[in-house]
Scaffold this motif. Structure first.
Motif, PDB file in Angstrom:
ATOM      1  N   LEU A  62       0.819  -1.208   0.000  1.00 27.55           N
ATOM      2  CA  LEU A  62       0.000   0.000   0.000  1.00 27.55           C
ATOM      3  C   LEU A  62       0.856   1.262   0.000  1.00 27.55           C
ATOM      4  O   LEU A  62       0.480   2.273  -0.601  1.00 27.55           O
ATOM      5  N   LEU A  65       1.781   1.822  -3.490  1.00 29.07           N
ATOM      6  CA  LEU A  65       0.632   2.345  -4.225  1.00 29.07           C
ATOM      7  C   LEU A  65       0.451   3.846  -3.974  1.00 29.07           C
ATOM      8  O   LEU A  65       0.245   4.620  -4.912  1.00 29.07           O
ATOM      9  N   TYR A  69       0.995   6.754  -7.143  1.00 33.82           N
ATOM     10  CA  TYR A  69      -0.173   7.281  -7.853  1.00 33.82           C
ATOM     11  C   TYR A  69       0.228   8.485  -8.697  1.00 33.82           C
ATOM     12  O   TYR A  69       0.886   9.398  -8.216  1.00 33.82           O
ATOM     13  N   ARG A  77      -9.843   7.624  -4.535  1.00 35.35           N
ATOM     14  CA  ARG A  77      -8.936   6.480  -4.552  1.00 35.35           C
ATOM     15  C   ARG A  77      -7.773   6.708  -3.588  1.00 35.35           C
ATOM     16  O   ARG A  77      -7.374   5.824  -2.844  1.00 35.35           O
ATOM     17  N   ARG A  78      -7.215   7.915  -3.609  1.00 35.42           N
ATOM     18  CA  ARG A  78      -6.110   8.232  -2.689  1.00 35.42           C
ATOM     19  C   ARG A  78      -6.569   8.131  -1.237  1.00 35.42           C
ATOM     20  O   ARG A  78      -5.878   7.561  -0.398  1.00 35.42           O
ATOM     21  N   THR A  81      -7.137   4.453  -0.213  1.00 31.20           N
ATOM     22  CA  THR A  81      -5.870   3.752  -0.031  1.00 31.20           C
ATOM     23  C   THR A  81      -5.183   4.211   1.256  1.00 31.20           C
ATOM     24  O   THR A  81      -4.636   3.398   2.005  1.00 31.20           O
ATOM     25  N   TYR A  85      -4.274   1.986   4.473  1.00 32.05           N
ATOM     26  CA  TYR A  85      -2.911   1.987   5.009  1.00 32.05           C
ATOM     27  C   TYR A  85      -2.922   2.288   6.511  1.00 32.05           C
ATOM     28  O   TYR A  85      -2.241   1.631   7.289  1.00 32.05           O
TER      29      TYR A  85
END
Length: 130
Positions: A62, A65, A69, A77-78, A81, A85
């Motif tokens: 994560l 990720l 990005y 989405r951010r 995520t 996390y």
């Protein structure tokens, strides 16, 4: 005198014949509970969550990720995520025994600072997080 010994022997025999079945039945009823207690004492403790290795691998994944990005990635989405996390960080803290305030702080600078502090504390406790 011989009669007294015979009476005592008969009395003991009578007590054994009357009490033995009840005592054996009482013991038979208690055996399952005793066996369960012995198994419980011998059982190995089970961990509460997933293995710490999997948590560490998910944290690293994560983190990659979040860092990778591109600039056009949707904010939802951010945020999702980042929340995942933070939840994994909280799980790792529970398993390692590190205090945290990730659930108390709102999104923003304070939470970012707490996230960095938690990551450093986990590193100090031997958990390899980026």
């Amino acid at each position: 005198m011989d009669g007294d010994g015979g009476v005592l022997a008969n009395l003991i025999l009578f007590a054994v014949v009357c009490l033995a079945p009840a005592a054996l039945f009482w013991c038979a009823l208690r055996i399952p509970k005793l066996v369960g207690w012995i198994r419980e004492k011998r059982a190995k403790p089970q961990p509460d969550g997933p293995p710490i290795e999997r948590v560490a691998a998910d944290l690293r994944r994560l983190h990659r990720l979040l860092a990778g990005y591109p600039s056009g990635t949707p904010a939802a989405r951010r945020l999702g995520t980042r929340q995942a996390y933070d939840e994994l960080l909280a799980v790792a803290c529970r398993q390692v025994g590190v205090p945290h305030r990730l659930g108390e702080l709102p999104e923003g600078m304070d939470r970012e600072i707490e996230r960095l502090r938690v990551e450093q504390s986990l590193r100090e406790h031997g958990l390899a997080v980026p």
